[in-house]
Design a protein around this motif. Structure first.
Motif, PDB file in Angstrom:
ATOM      1  N   HIS A 155       0.866  -1.242   0.168  1.00 52.21           N
ATOM      2  CA  HIS A 155       0.022   0.005  -0.061  1.00 52.21           C
ATOM      3  C   HIS A 155       0.937   1.140  -0.050  1.00 52.21           C
ATOM      4  CE1 HIS A 155      -3.401  -2.499   0.591  1.00 52.21           C
ATOM      5  NE2 HIS A 155      -2.881  -3.185   1.700  1.00 52.21           N
ATOM      6  N   TRP A 181       0.126   2.184  -5.843  1.00 54.19           N
ATOM      7  CA  TRP A 181      -1.161   2.611  -6.332  1.00 54.19           C
ATOM      8  C   TRP A 181      -1.058   3.212  -7.757  1.00 54.19           C
ATOM      9  CZ3 TRP A 181      -5.737   0.961  -4.750  1.00 54.19           C
ATOM     10  CH2 TRP A 181      -5.789   0.538  -3.486  1.00 54.19           C
ATOM     11  N   THR A 219      -0.743   0.575 -10.382  1.00 54.04           N
ATOM     12  CA  THR A 219      -1.995  -0.357 -10.644  1.00 54.04           C
ATOM     13  C   THR A 219      -2.917   0.625 -11.474  1.00 54.04           C
ATOM     14  OG1 THR A 219      -1.355  -1.489  -8.611  1.00 54.04           O
ATOM     15  CG2 THR A 219      -3.753  -1.636  -9.690  1.00 54.04           C
TER      16      THR A 219
END
Length: 89
Positions: A24, A29, A32
């Motif tokens: 995380h 992020w 992705t």
């Protein structure tokens, strides 16, 4: 004689605590989301036969991969201390 079968080999045991970070991070992020957006764009472009838009989607995927690596190197990724390899004994 001593019974050696009672000894436990600790090399197969998992780490005592799982890593606190499951990817995380900003780099994860970003990578992705940008890769998914590029893939969806390329997929829709294939359905409507827009060859130029397929290449735009592919370029967005490449930008996402390179950008994620740059962010990871810049310190926004998961540190080596948070991975399973670094915590194994």
């Amino acid at each position: 004689m001593t019974d050696s079968s009672a000894q436990v080999d600790a090399s197969y045991l998992p780490p005592s605590a799982p890593p606190s970070n499951h990817g995380h991070t900003l780099a994860a992020w970003f990578t992705t989301i940008v890769v998914v957006v590029g893939s969806v764009l390329a997929g829709v472009a294939m359905c409507v036969s827009a060859n130029w838009l397929i290449w735009v989607g592919a370029a967005i995927v490449v930008v996402g991969l390179v950008g994620g690596k740059v962010l990871s190197v810049a310190g926004y990724g998961q540190s080596a201390g948070d991975s399973n390899a670094a915590t194994s004994h």
